[in-house]
Design an enzyme around this catalytic site. Sequence first.
Site, PDB file in Angstrom:
ATOM      1  N   LYS A 140      50.881  42.592 -24.972  1.00  0.00           N
ATOM      2  CA  LYS A 140      50.785  44.055 -24.979  1.00  0.00           C
ATOM      3  C   LYS A 140      51.769  44.670 -25.972  1.00  0.00           C
ATOM      4  O   LYS A 140      51.501  45.711 -26.567  1.00  0.00           O
ATOM      5  CB  LYS A 140      51.022  44.629 -23.578  1.00  0.00           C
ATOM      6  CG  LYS A 140      49.755  44.897 -22.822  1.00  0.00           C
ATOM      7  CD  LYS A 140      49.090  43.712 -22.186  1.00  0.00           C
ATOM      8  CE  LYS A 140      48.038  43.010 -22.928  1.00  0.00           C
ATOM      9  NZ  LYS A 140      47.502  41.827 -22.233  1.00  0.00           N
ATOM     10  N   GLY A 195      60.018  21.422  -9.267  1.00  0.00           N
ATOM     11  CA  GLY A 195      59.840  21.348  -7.822  1.00  0.00           C
ATOM     12  C   GLY A 195      58.663  20.463  -7.450  1.00  0.00           C
ATOM     13  O   GLY A 195      57.626  20.491  -8.109  1.00  0.00           O
ATOM     14  N   GLY A 255      36.745  31.310 -28.659  1.00  0.00           N
ATOM     15  CA  GLY A 255      36.644  31.929 -27.338  1.00  0.00           C
ATOM     16  C   GLY A 255      36.748  33.444 -27.414  1.00  0.00           C
ATOM     17  O   GLY A 255      37.775  33.974 -27.840  1.00  0.00           O
ATOM     18  N   GLY A 271      36.979  35.557 -24.987  1.00  0.00           N
ATOM     19  CA  GLY A 271      37.413  36.046 -23.678  1.00  0.00           C
ATOM     20  C   GLY A 271      38.529  37.054 -23.878  1.00  0.00           C
ATOM     21  O   GLY A 271      38.768  37.540 -24.992  1.00  0.00           O
ATOM     22  N   VAL A 272      39.243  37.351 -22.784  1.00  0.00           N
ATOM     23  CA  VAL A 272      40.296  38.370 -22.834  1.00  0.00           C
ATOM     24  C   VAL A 272      41.328  38.043 -23.920  1.00  0.00           C
ATOM     25  O   VAL A 272      41.635  38.880 -24.783  1.00  0.00           O
ATOM     26  CB  VAL A 272      41.029  38.425 -21.469  1.00  0.00           C
ATOM     27  CG1 VAL A 272      42.068  39.514 -21.474  1.00  0.00           C
ATOM     28  CG2 VAL A 272      40.049  38.617 -20.346  1.00  0.00           C
ATOM     29  N   ILE A 273      41.865  36.827 -23.882  1.00  0.00           N
ATOM     30  CA  ILE A 273      42.966  36.488 -24.790  1.00  0.00           C
ATOM     31  C   ILE A 273      42.477  36.459 -26.235  1.00  0.00           C
ATOM     32  O   ILE A 273      43.130  36.984 -27.140  1.00  0.00           O
ATOM     33  CB  ILE A 273      43.601  35.137 -24.370  1.00  0.00           C
ATOM     34  CG1 ILE A 273      44.191  35.269 -22.963  1.00  0.00           C
ATOM     35  CG2 ILE A 273      44.677  34.698 -25.356  1.00  0.00           C
ATOM     36  CD1 ILE A 273      44.657  33.962 -22.348  1.00  0.00           C
ATOM     37  N   ALA A 281      47.892  38.678 -13.380  1.00  0.00           N
ATOM     38  CA  ALA A 281      49.255  38.794 -12.874  1.00  0.00           C
ATOM     39  C   ALA A 281      49.306  39.626 -11.592  1.00  0.00           C
ATOM     40  O   ALA A 281      50.004  39.274 -10.633  1.00  0.00           O
ATOM     41  CB  ALA A 281      50.142  39.423 -13.945  1.00  0.00           C
ATOM     42  N   HIS A 290      43.049  70.050 -15.899  1.00  0.00           N
ATOM     43  CA  HIS A 290      42.401  70.239 -17.194  1.00  0.00           C
ATOM     44  C   HIS A 290      43.433  70.664 -18.222  1.00  0.00           C
ATOM     45  O   HIS A 290      44.302  71.464 -17.900  1.00  0.00           O
ATOM     46  CB  HIS A 290      41.328  71.332 -17.070  1.00  0.00           C
ATOM     47  CG  HIS A 290      40.692  71.680 -18.381  1.00  0.00           C
ATOM     48  ND1 HIS A 290      39.759  70.853 -18.982  1.00  0.00           N
ATOM     49  CD2 HIS A 290      40.869  72.733 -19.215  1.00  0.00           C
ATOM     50  CE1 HIS A 290      39.386  71.394 -20.127  1.00  0.00           C
ATOM     51  NE2 HIS A 290      40.043  72.535 -20.299  1.00  0.00           N
TER      52      HIS A 290
HETATM   53  P1  FAD Z   1      52.654  31.724 -14.090  1.00  0.00           P
HETATM   54  O1  FAD Z   1      52.931  33.037 -14.684  1.00  0.00           O
HETATM   55  O2  FAD Z   1      51.957  30.720 -14.941  1.00  0.00           O
HETATM   56  O3  FAD Z   1      54.046  31.159 -13.569  1.00  0.00           O
HETATM   57  C1  FAD Z   1      54.176  29.899 -13.007  1.00  0.00           C
HETATM   58  C2  FAD Z   1      55.618  29.476 -13.131  1.00  0.00           C
HETATM   59  O4  FAD Z   1      55.802  28.310 -12.346  1.00  0.00           O
HETATM   60  C3  FAD Z   1      56.024  29.106 -14.554  1.00  0.00           C
HETATM   61  O5  FAD Z   1      57.213  29.756 -14.868  1.00  0.00           O
HETATM   62  C4  FAD Z   1      56.185  27.596 -14.506  1.00  0.00           C
HETATM   63  O6  FAD Z   1      57.193  27.120 -15.391  1.00  0.00           O
HETATM   64  C5  FAD Z   1      56.601  27.389 -13.066  1.00  0.00           C
HETATM   65  N1  FAD Z   1      56.294  26.063 -12.529  1.00  0.00           N
HETATM   66  C6  FAD Z   1      55.085  25.433 -12.543  1.00  0.00           C
HETATM   67  N2  FAD Z   1      55.162  24.256 -11.897  1.00  0.00           N
HETATM   68  C7  FAD Z   1      56.440  24.147 -11.467  1.00  0.00           C
HETATM   69  C8  FAD Z   1      57.146  23.149 -10.734  1.00  0.00           C
HETATM   70  N3  FAD Z   1      56.534  22.047 -10.290  1.00  0.00           N
HETATM   71  N4  FAD Z   1      58.450  23.346 -10.481  1.00  0.00           N
HETATM   72  C9  FAD Z   1      59.088  24.478 -10.913  1.00  0.00           C
HETATM   73  N5  FAD Z   1      58.464  25.441 -11.604  1.00  0.00           N
HETATM   74  C10 FAD Z   1      57.168  25.284 -11.862  1.00  0.00           C
HETATM   75  N6  FAD Z   1      47.234  38.937 -16.692  1.00  0.00           N
HETATM   76  C11 FAD Z   1      47.162  40.246 -16.413  1.00  0.00           C
HETATM   77  O7  FAD Z   1      47.049  40.621 -15.251  1.00  0.00           O
HETATM   78  N7  FAD Z   1      47.245  41.192 -17.407  1.00  0.00           N
HETATM   79  C12 FAD Z   1      47.352  40.853 -18.705  1.00  0.00           C
HETATM   80  O8  FAD Z   1      47.415  41.725 -19.576  1.00  0.00           O
HETATM   81  C13 FAD Z   1      47.416  39.474 -19.038  1.00  0.00           C
HETATM   82  N8  FAD Z   1      47.560  39.083 -20.325  1.00  0.00           N
HETATM   83  C14 FAD Z   1      47.670  37.751 -20.608  1.00  0.00           C
HETATM   84  C15 FAD Z   1      47.810  37.379 -21.950  1.00  0.00           C
HETATM   85  C16 FAD Z   1      47.927  36.041 -22.278  1.00  0.00           C
HETATM   86  C17 FAD Z   1      48.100  35.656 -23.723  1.00  0.00           C
HETATM   87  C18 FAD Z   1      47.928  35.057 -21.236  1.00  0.00           C
HETATM   88  C19 FAD Z   1      48.095  33.605 -21.560  1.00  0.00           C
HETATM   89  C20 FAD Z   1      47.781  35.425 -19.914  1.00  0.00           C
HETATM   90  C21 FAD Z   1      47.637  36.777 -19.586  1.00  0.00           C
HETATM   91  N9  FAD Z   1      47.467  37.193 -18.261  1.00  0.00           N
HETATM   92  C22 FAD Z   1      47.353  38.529 -17.979  1.00  0.00           C
HETATM   93  C23 FAD Z   1      47.400  36.236 -17.136  1.00  0.00           C
HETATM   94  C24 FAD Z   1      48.741  36.176 -16.409  1.00  0.00           C
HETATM   95  O9  FAD Z   1      49.739  35.803 -17.327  1.00  0.00           O
HETATM   96  C25 FAD Z   1      48.662  35.185 -15.255  1.00  0.00           C
HETATM   97  O10 FAD Z   1      47.587  35.536 -14.413  1.00  0.00           O
HETATM   98  C26 FAD Z   1      49.953  35.191 -14.436  1.00  0.00           C
HETATM   99  O11 FAD Z   1      51.055  34.840 -15.236  1.00  0.00           O
HETATM  100  C27 FAD Z   1      49.836  34.226 -13.247  1.00  0.00           C
HETATM  101  O12 FAD Z   1      51.022  34.242 -12.529  1.00  0.00           O
HETATM  102  P2  FAD Z   1      51.542  32.984 -11.684  1.00  0.00           P
HETATM  103  O13 FAD Z   1      52.821  33.413 -11.072  1.00  0.00           O
HETATM  104  O14 FAD Z   1      50.448  32.496 -10.824  1.00  0.00           O
HETATM  105  O15 FAD Z   1      51.773  31.837 -12.762  1.00  0.00           O
HETATM  106  P1  AMP Z   2      38.340  33.162 -21.039  1.00  0.00           P
HETATM  107  O1  AMP Z   2      38.187  32.060 -20.021  1.00  0.00           O
HETATM  108  O2  AMP Z   2      37.974  34.538 -20.565  1.00  0.00           O
HETATM  109  O3  AMP Z   2      39.666  33.131 -21.727  1.00  0.00           O
HETATM  110  O4  AMP Z   2      37.240  32.826 -22.172  1.00  0.00           O
HETATM  111  C1  AMP Z   2      37.197  31.617 -22.893  1.00  0.00           C
HETATM  112  C2  AMP Z   2      35.896  31.577 -23.712  1.00  0.00           C
HETATM  113  O5  AMP Z   2      35.920  30.428 -24.579  1.00  0.00           O
HETATM  114  C3  AMP Z   2      34.644  31.424 -22.843  1.00  0.00           C
HETATM  115  O6  AMP Z   2      33.797  32.519 -23.086  1.00  0.00           O
HETATM  116  C4  AMP Z   2      34.018  30.102 -23.339  1.00  0.00           C
HETATM  117  O7  AMP Z   2      32.603  30.180 -23.399  1.00  0.00           O
HETATM  118  C5  AMP Z   2      34.590  29.929 -24.745  1.00  0.00           C
HETATM  119  N1  AMP Z   2      34.581  28.522 -25.229  1.00  0.00           N
HETATM  120  C6  AMP Z   2      34.934  27.410 -24.549  1.00  0.00           C
HETATM  121  N2  AMP Z   2      34.805  26.280 -25.319  1.00  0.00           N
HETATM  122  C7  AMP Z   2      34.365  26.684 -26.542  1.00  0.00           C
HETATM  123  C8  AMP Z   2      34.035  26.031 -27.788  1.00  0.00           C
HETATM  124  N3  AMP Z   2      34.139  24.681 -27.956  1.00  0.00           N
HETATM  125  N4  AMP Z   2      33.604  26.777 -28.839  1.00  0.00           N
HETATM  126  C9  AMP Z   2      33.504  28.130 -28.700  1.00  0.00           C
HETATM  127  N5  AMP Z   2      33.788  28.804 -27.562  1.00  0.00           N
HETATM  128  C10 AMP Z   2      34.218  28.128 -26.486  1.00  0.00           C
END
Ligand code: FAD
Ligand code: AMP
Length: 479
Positions: A58, A122, A188, A190-192, A328, A452
């Site tokens: 963001k 962990g 892909g 998707g969102v990312i 998140a 408004h």
């Molecule tokens: P995580 O954030 O993955 O955290 C897990 C933590 O656990 C990590 O710090 C990891 O190191 C730790 N861990 C794992 N295993 C162990 C272990 N065995 N021992 C100790 N520590 C461990 N979501 C949104 O809602 N809005 C967004 O705009 C958004 N943008 C995103 C953009 C990108 C580029 C990406 C990659 C993701 C985005 N997401 C977004 C998704 C969001 O980041 C995840 O849904 C969210 O972080 C999930 O939270 P979590 O706590 O389940 O896991």
């Molecule tokens: P998301 O899960 O929202 O991040 O989206 C990931 C996207 O990647 C999905 O729409 C998939 O269809 C696409 N995808 C997965 N594998 C491939 C591939 N080999 N070539 C092109 N697109 C792919």
Amino acid sequence: MSQKFDVIVVGAGPGGYVAAIRAAQLGLNTACVEKWVDDKGAAVLGGTCLNVGCIPSKALLESTHQFHKAQHADVHGIQVGGEVTMDVKAMVARKNKIVGNLTGGIGGLFKANGVTLLQGMGKLLANKQVEVTAADGTATVYDAENVILASGSVPVNIPPAPLTDGLILDNAGALDIDEVPERLGVIGAGVIGLEMGSVWARLGTKVTVLEAMDSFLAAADKDVARDAAKLFKKQGLDIQLGARVTGTEIVDGKEVKVFFTDAKGEQEITVDKLIVAVGRKPQTNGLLSEDSGVKLDERGFIFVDEQCRTDAPGVYAIGDSVRGPMLAHKASEEGIMVADIIAGHKAQMNYDVIPSIIYTHPELAWVGKTEQELKADGVKIKVGKFPFAASGRAMAADDTDGFVKIIADEETDRILGVHMVGGIASELIAQAAIAMEFCSSAEDLQLTVFAHPTVSEAVHEAALAVDGHAIHIANRKKR
Ligand code: FAD
Ligand code: AMP
């Protein structure tokens, strides 16, 4: 005897750190285990979201949006004088500073709330024991009354595009690109993929997004997907559907040939950087001992019930490592629900009302069911739509792309889904989520007074349009 906690949380992402803080607030003696360390050996808190996900993406989206606005400031009569340029290294440094502030803040919140941070990997053993292995290999076993697993997710890598330093990147690498590539490939749509593609397209990069599926944003409402596809095309994002990447080749260590198949046959493009954004998978490697009692489902997610209970009594799992959308806010809300349950409160989460957002410009946001889902379920619906082009405030902001669409049950009038494309759709969607959480009817929104001129009036007008009563568009329904 090993040290004992009321609650041990494994993982300090938005699921884990929020659960730990809530548990501590409720008077439970709480520890949070995190394995991620920086190059100085200090714990990195905040997980994917704060470090390599939501927040840094963001920050880059905001910087490049401001850049785009500066380039087009003349619509307001503002003469910038000379070419508007972007210092990409400064943009990335700003992003890193924001990440540092936020992740450091979590350490402060842990201290303030009395959460014990246990640095290391962990592993859940039998009988709610957690083994924590520090970076130097020392293992300590702790006892817990309750364990919350919040280990999150990792990016999916695909064999045709193995990560290659500086050239083929996952989300973490993509967030650290520090000069404008001439050509960027994204696998892909998707969102990312769409968010990262937008960042670089705004800075002048030729962006090609290769998406294996034939349909664009299949999970979104069809009107959102259609409008978004048109707008992204206008912005210069080349999104190729039905394009499955089959291989890559690094040329002279500086560019990437990407091979893919589509309806026309074998194709290839050459890019300077390639981002792999094909989804994420649960992170459970090394997390569970064989006798932990926790089971995984057929897709590798930790198996949980509606209240995030695993198969092992007293052990819960939340966030990206369990079923449901990888978001998140979903992770955090599950963390709060579980902490409340552990503290003896009644708690549950409404999985039907979780907003989804794609932070391109305009933003795409929705909550509840899509029109196509409801029709497939045989639900009789009425739909109201209002375009931002008819909003005075959106015109003043020069931000008139998109619409608000509200779907209500034809018989009961209850709002079943709200879908938006719009400049600040990420903020407006909260209004829809509140309405749906309170089981509002379209009439409830119709009777609400909106200030408004605000962009929010589009939500009001869309609710009015459900019954053909929007004032600022022609939408009279036949009687
Ligand atoms: P995580 O954030 O993955 O955290 C897990 C933590 O656990 C990590 O710090 C990891 O190191 C730790 N861990 C794992 N295993 C162990 C272990 N065995 N021992 C100790 N520590 C461990 N979501 C949104 O809602 N809005 C967004 O705009 C958004 N943008 C995103 C953009 C990108 C580029 C990406 C990659 C993701 C985005 N997401 C977004 C998704 C969001 O980041 C995840 O849904 C969210 O972080 C999930 O939270 P979590 O706590 O389940 O896991
Ligand atoms: P998301 O899960 O929202 O991040 O989206 C990931 C996207 O990647 C999905 O729409 C998939 O269809 C696409 N995808 C997965 N594998 C491939 C591939 N080999 N070539 C092109 N697109 C792919």
